[in-house]
Design a protein around this motif. Structure first.
Motif, PDB file in Angstrom:
ATOM      1  N   VAL A  96      -8.128   9.119   5.838  1.00  0.00           N
ATOM      2  CA  VAL A  96      -6.986   9.929   5.426  1.00  0.00           C
ATOM      3  C   VAL A  96      -7.413  11.394   5.504  1.00  0.00           C
ATOM      4  O   VAL A  96      -8.600  11.715   5.602  1.00  0.00           O
ATOM      5  CB  VAL A  96      -6.534   9.571   3.995  1.00  0.00           C
ATOM      6  CG1 VAL A  96      -6.005   8.150   3.938  1.00  0.00           C
ATOM      7  CG2 VAL A  96      -7.679   9.728   3.003  1.00  0.00           C
ATOM      8  N   LYS A  97      -6.435  12.313   5.473  1.00  0.00           N
ATOM      9  CA  LYS A  97      -6.760  13.741   5.562  1.00  0.00           C
ATOM     10  C   LYS A  97      -5.829  14.523   4.649  1.00  0.00           C
ATOM     11  O   LYS A  97      -4.782  14.026   4.224  1.00  0.00           O
ATOM     12  CB  LYS A  97      -6.626  14.216   7.001  1.00  0.00           C
ATOM     13  CG  LYS A  97      -5.217  14.105   7.571  1.00  0.00           C
ATOM     14  CD  LYS A  97      -5.181  14.567   9.016  1.00  0.00           C
ATOM     15  CE  LYS A  97      -3.746  14.433   9.578  1.00  0.00           C
ATOM     16  NZ  LYS A  97      -3.686  14.882  10.984  1.00  0.00           N
ATOM     17  N   SER A  98      -6.240  15.717   4.376  1.00  0.00           N
ATOM     18  CA  SER A  98      -5.422  16.622   3.572  1.00  0.00           C
ATOM     19  C   SER A  98      -4.658  17.550   4.501  1.00  0.00           C
ATOM     20  O   SER A  98      -5.209  18.093   5.462  1.00  0.00           O
ATOM     21  CB  SER A  98      -6.298  17.439   2.614  1.00  0.00           C
ATOM     22  OG  SER A  98      -6.977  16.570   1.727  1.00  0.00           O
ATOM     23  N   VAL A  99      -3.394  17.728   4.247  1.00  0.00           N
ATOM     24  CA  VAL A  99      -2.535  18.559   5.092  1.00  0.00           C
ATOM     25  C   VAL A  99      -1.857  19.604   4.221  1.00  0.00           C
ATOM     26  O   VAL A  99      -1.180  19.257   3.231  1.00  0.00           O
ATOM     27  CB  VAL A  99      -1.472  17.701   5.820  1.00  0.00           C
ATOM     28  CG1 VAL A  99      -0.566  18.594   6.656  1.00  0.00           C
ATOM     29  CG2 VAL A  99      -2.140  16.649   6.672  1.00  0.00           C
ATOM     30  N   ASP A 100      -2.085  20.858   4.583  1.00  0.00           N
ATOM     31  CA  ASP A 100      -1.460  21.983   3.874  1.00  0.00           C
ATOM     32  C   ASP A 100      -1.690  21.906   2.369  1.00  0.00           C
ATOM     33  O   ASP A 100      -0.775  22.101   1.555  1.00  0.00           O
ATOM     34  CB  ASP A 100       0.047  22.045   4.162  1.00  0.00           C
ATOM     35  CG  ASP A 100       0.330  22.276   5.641  1.00  0.00           C
ATOM     36  OD1 ASP A 100      -0.520  22.918   6.306  1.00  0.00           O
ATOM     37  OD2 ASP A 100       1.382  21.792   6.126  1.00  0.00           O
ATOM     38  N   GLY A 101      -2.909  21.566   2.007  1.00  0.00           N
ATOM     39  CA  GLY A 101      -3.265  21.514   0.597  1.00  0.00           C
ATOM     40  C   GLY A 101      -2.888  20.238  -0.100  1.00  0.00           C
ATOM     41  O   GLY A 101      -3.238  20.045  -1.269  1.00  0.00           O
ATOM     42  N   ALA A 102      -2.150  19.370   0.603  1.00  0.00           N
ATOM     43  CA  ALA A 102      -1.791  18.074  -0.001  1.00  0.00           C
ATOM     44  C   ALA A 102      -2.891  17.074   0.280  1.00  0.00           C
ATOM     45  O   ALA A 102      -3.198  16.802   1.444  1.00  0.00           O
ATOM     46  CB  ALA A 102      -0.459  17.580   0.564  1.00  0.00           C
ATOM     47  N   LYS A 103      -3.478  16.553  -0.787  1.00  0.00           N
ATOM     48  CA  LYS A 103      -4.598  15.633  -0.634  1.00  0.00           C
ATOM     49  C   LYS A 103      -4.119  14.247  -0.196  1.00  0.00           C
ATOM     50  O   LYS A 103      -3.151  13.729  -0.710  1.00  0.00           O
ATOM     51  CB  LYS A 103      -5.358  15.542  -1.962  1.00  0.00           C
ATOM     52  CG  LYS A 103      -6.649  14.740  -1.876  1.00  0.00           C
ATOM     53  CD  LYS A 103      -7.385  14.757  -3.192  1.00  0.00           C
ATOM     54  CE  LYS A 103      -8.680  13.969  -3.106  1.00  0.00           C
ATOM     55  NZ  LYS A 103      -9.399  13.955  -4.394  1.00  0.00           N
ATOM     56  N   LEU A 133       0.842  -1.204   0.000  1.00  0.00           N
ATOM     57  CA  LEU A 133       0.000   0.000   0.000  1.00  0.00           C
ATOM     58  C   LEU A 133       0.876   1.253   0.000  1.00  0.00           C
ATOM     59  O   LEU A 133       1.903   1.308   0.682  1.00  0.00           O
ATOM     60  CB  LEU A 133      -0.917   0.016   1.225  1.00  0.00           C
ATOM     61  CG  LEU A 133      -1.867  -1.187   1.377  1.00  0.00           C
ATOM     62  CD1 LEU A 133      -2.634  -1.063   2.685  1.00  0.00           C
ATOM     63  CD2 LEU A 133      -2.822  -1.267   0.214  1.00  0.00           C
ATOM     64  N   VAL A 134       0.452   2.247  -0.766  1.00  0.00           N
ATOM     65  CA  VAL A 134       1.097   3.562  -0.766  1.00  0.00           C
ATOM     66  C   VAL A 134       0.156   4.527  -0.051  1.00  0.00           C
ATOM     67  O   VAL A 134      -0.968   4.758  -0.504  1.00  0.00           O
ATOM     68  CB  VAL A 134       1.379   4.038  -2.200  1.00  0.00           C
ATOM     69  CG1 VAL A 134       2.042   5.427  -2.161  1.00  0.00           C
ATOM     70  CG2 VAL A 134       2.262   3.040  -2.926  1.00  0.00           C
ATOM     71  N   ILE A 135       0.610   5.114   1.088  1.00  0.00           N
ATOM     72  CA  ILE A 135      -0.259   5.905   1.966  1.00  0.00           C
ATOM     73  C   ILE A 135       0.192   7.368   1.939  1.00  0.00           C
ATOM     74  O   ILE A 135       1.369   7.666   2.116  1.00  0.00           O
ATOM     75  CB  ILE A 135      -0.209   5.384   3.409  1.00  0.00           C
ATOM     76  CG1 ILE A 135      -0.473   3.867   3.415  1.00  0.00           C
ATOM     77  CG2 ILE A 135      -1.192   6.123   4.291  1.00  0.00           C
ATOM     78  CD1 ILE A 135      -0.190   3.235   4.749  1.00  0.00           C
ATOM     79  N   GLU A 136      -0.767   8.255   1.713  1.00  0.00           N
ATOM     80  CA  GLU A 136      -0.495   9.692   1.732  1.00  0.00           C
ATOM     81  C   GLU A 136      -1.356  10.342   2.803  1.00  0.00           C
ATOM     82  O   GLU A 136      -2.576  10.224   2.778  1.00  0.00           O
ATOM     83  CB  GLU A 136      -0.790  10.314   0.363  1.00  0.00           C
ATOM     84  CG  GLU A 136       0.051   9.717  -0.773  1.00  0.00           C
ATOM     85  CD  GLU A 136      -0.348  10.284  -2.111  1.00  0.00           C
ATOM     86  OE1 GLU A 136      -1.150  11.242  -2.130  1.00  0.00           O
ATOM     87  OE2 GLU A 136       0.126   9.768  -3.130  1.00  0.00           O
ATOM     88  N   ASN A 137      -0.692  11.018   3.756  1.00  0.00           N
ATOM     89  CA  ASN A 137      -1.393  11.738   4.836  1.00  0.00           C
ATOM     90  C   ASN A 137      -2.347  10.829   5.590  1.00  0.00           C
ATOM     91  O   ASN A 137      -3.540  11.088   5.710  1.00  0.00           O
ATOM     92  CB  ASN A 137      -2.158  12.943   4.267  1.00  0.00           C
ATOM     93  CG  ASN A 137      -1.232  13.980   3.663  1.00  0.00           C
ATOM     94  OD1 ASN A 137      -0.108  14.171   4.159  1.00  0.00           O
ATOM     95  ND2 ASN A 137      -1.678  14.638   2.604  1.00  0.00           N
ATOM     96  N   TYR A 138      -1.792   9.720   6.120  1.00  0.00           N
ATOM     97  CA  TYR A 138      -2.612   8.786   6.885  1.00  0.00           C
ATOM     98  C   TYR A 138      -2.952   9.383   8.242  1.00  0.00           C
ATOM     99  O   TYR A 138      -2.087   9.928   8.928  1.00  0.00           O
ATOM    100  CB  TYR A 138      -1.858   7.464   7.056  1.00  0.00           C
ATOM    101  CG  TYR A 138      -2.472   6.536   8.093  1.00  0.00           C
ATOM    102  CD1 TYR A 138      -3.792   6.098   7.964  1.00  0.00           C
ATOM    103  CD2 TYR A 138      -1.731   6.121   9.192  1.00  0.00           C
ATOM    104  CE1 TYR A 138      -4.338   5.261   8.902  1.00  0.00           C
ATOM    105  CE2 TYR A 138      -2.271   5.278  10.135  1.00  0.00           C
ATOM    106  CZ  TYR A 138      -3.584   4.849   9.986  1.00  0.00           C
ATOM    107  OH  TYR A 138      -4.122   4.020  10.931  1.00  0.00           O
TER     108      TYR A 138
END
Length: 501
Positions: free
Chosen positions: A320-327, A295-300
């Protein structure tokens, strides 16, 4: 002819067992202890055990573990990956195929002595045929099978087979045609109080009888519960037991698969393991879905990967959440499983296994439609060649066995058949195009004898009985014809010489 049993009452059977034993510093017992220890570690015995194990479906794949490369660069076992262990027992199929091809039908005997044939049919009954089939299975799995003729407590001749991996033979010649003596090593379960334990026993078969021992920590200790004895113990009128042995013969007969005594498993084990591995790997890859693949996880929105995996396995969802505009998001790296690749490899392995085992594929393309007899024989070519070698070895073994049978018949007063010509016929169980064979039989009338034609007919099992049936039917037809056209005498006449007045 003299009786084929002789009285033997001496003790210490093993003392004169080993030829040239006096030339070494070892005693006979010490020599046997060393030979047993070496034999247990031998590759030959291990392959015999593997043959039996694989036939029963206990393949190496069942012990397989999934591993990964650890932080130190070494393999380590992991338990959170699919680990299917599938057994597709093609080896057992080949053993059954070859066993039933050569030994599936009862033996028949070719001899001009009808009394001898009848006596042999009593000994080689269906119970013996079952034993012979099992013996063929042993020969295929272990390279060699062992048959022990003996008398039971009622004085009846019986046959017992021993497992190939239980017998340590000592041969008189390099070609392994004449047995000097043999040791049987086997395990029995006994109770000491309420506790069950395994005891290893050893029986030494010589021309002078059976020596019995218990093997404890590599040492042979005389068995006090079952002491050494002769092959036949008879109680005389005074109640004294007398021992008898076969005249200079050891009642232990080898039945070999081939002259090298090579088990079938050694030809095909790697191919059988390959089939099992491919099937197991295919199912493993099919089960590695999104819940247990990469799995590739972004802003878990969590604390660690272990918690992420737990939530995914439990709920089938992640946050998951968006942080500083990063989805944020979750994507997977997957490897496409091409079922056709696995299918092609497995088919290659199975075909190679059949060829190396020298069997046949009943689903062969040559069997499509209504195959002619030539195509059928072509498909059976490999198994027929292998069966020829196995039959040659079994024919030689039957020569040894017939010595004991003739001795038994003589001592039971059923006749002296020593030197009587006898042919042991193995009736192979081959598929055939019956209509084509029957047509060829019909075309052979007037060219071959009726007995030869009847023996080749696919519907005939007992040639002599069928010939007698044909004779009886012809005789009955002649009688019916004679009765139908016999002259009818006028009323009042009996066909005599006339009445006296």
């Amino acid at each position: 002819m003299t009786p084929l049993f002789f009285n033997y009452s001496d003790s210490g059977i093993i003392n004169n067992m080993i030829a040239n034993g006096a030339k070494t510093a070892l005693t006979d017992i010490q020599f046997l202890e060393l030979e047993i220890a070496k034999w247990k570690r031998s590759d030959k015995r291990k392959s015999q055990i593997s043959g039996e194990r694989y036939y029963r479906g206990l393949h190496d794949i069942l012990e397989r573990k999934r591993t990964i490369i650890g932080v130190d660069g070494l393999l380590q076992e992991v338990e959170n990956l699919p680990n299917n262990r599938i057994v597709d027992n093609q080896y057992a199929k080949m053993v059954d195929q070859k066993k039933n091809y050569l030994l599936g039908q009862p033996l028949t005997f070719g001899t001009e002595d009808k009394n001898y044939e009848d006596a042999l049919n009593e000994v080689f009954n269906m119970r013996f045929h079952r034993t012979l089939k099992n013996l063929g299975e042993d020969a295929l799995n272990g390279g060699i099978g062992w048959l022990h003729p003996y008398y039971n407590e009622q004085g009846e001749l019986k046959f017992k087979k021993f497992e190939p991996y239980e017998i340590l033979p000592f041969w008189k010649d390099a070609e392994h045609t004449e047995l000097d003596y043999a040791a049987r090593v086997y395990e029995v379960q006994v109770y000491e109080g309420r506790q069950e334990k395994t005891v290893e026993k050893v029986e030494v078969y010589t021309k002078n009888g059976i020596d019995r021992y218990v093997l404890i920590n590599g040492s042979l200790i005389p068995d006090v519960e079952e002491p050494s004895s002769n092959y036949l113990m008879i109680e005389d009128e005074d109640g004294v037991l007398q021992g008898f042995n076969w005249e200079g013969k050891i009642p232990l007969i080898p039945f070999k698969y081939n002259n090298k005594e090579i088990p079938l498993i050694t030809r095909v084990k790697s191919l059988q393991d390959g089939i099992n591995t491919m099937l197991s790997d295919f199912e493993n890859n099919m089960q590695e879905d999104a819940r247990n693949t990469i799995l590739v996880i972004e802003n878990y929105d969590g604390t660690n990967l272990a918690e992420f995996r737990h939530n995914l396995a439990t709920y089938g969802a992640v946050k998951v959440k968006s942080v500083d505009g990063a989805k944020g998001g979750v994507t997977t790296l997957t490897v496409t499983v091409d079922a056709d690749n696995y299918k092609a490899i497995i088919e290659i392995f199975k075909k190679a296994l059949i060829e190396n085992a020298r069997g046949y594929d009943a689903k062969d393309d040559r069997m499509n439609g209504e195959p002619n007899q030539m195509n059928i024989q072509s498909m059976y070519n490999d198994i027929d060649l292998d069966a020829n070698e196995m039959e040659t070895e079994f024919q030689a073994s039957f020569e040894e066995l017939l010595w004991f049978i003739n001795a038994h018949l003589f001592n039971k007063g059923k006749g002296d058949f020593t030197g009587t010509d006898i042919e042991i016929i193995f009736n192979r169980d081959m598929m055939m195009n019956e209509s084509e064979v029957i047509d060829n039989c019909s075309k052979s009338v007037g060219i071959l004898s009726n007995e030869t034609i009847i023996s080749q007919h696919p519907w005939v099992d007992d040639v002599d009985r069928e010939i007698q049936r044909v004779k009886d039917e012809k005789k009955e037809a002649i009688e019916e014809y004679s009765n139908a056209f016999a002259p009818v005498m006028p009323s009042g006449m009996d066909g005599g010489e006339g009445n006296e007045e």
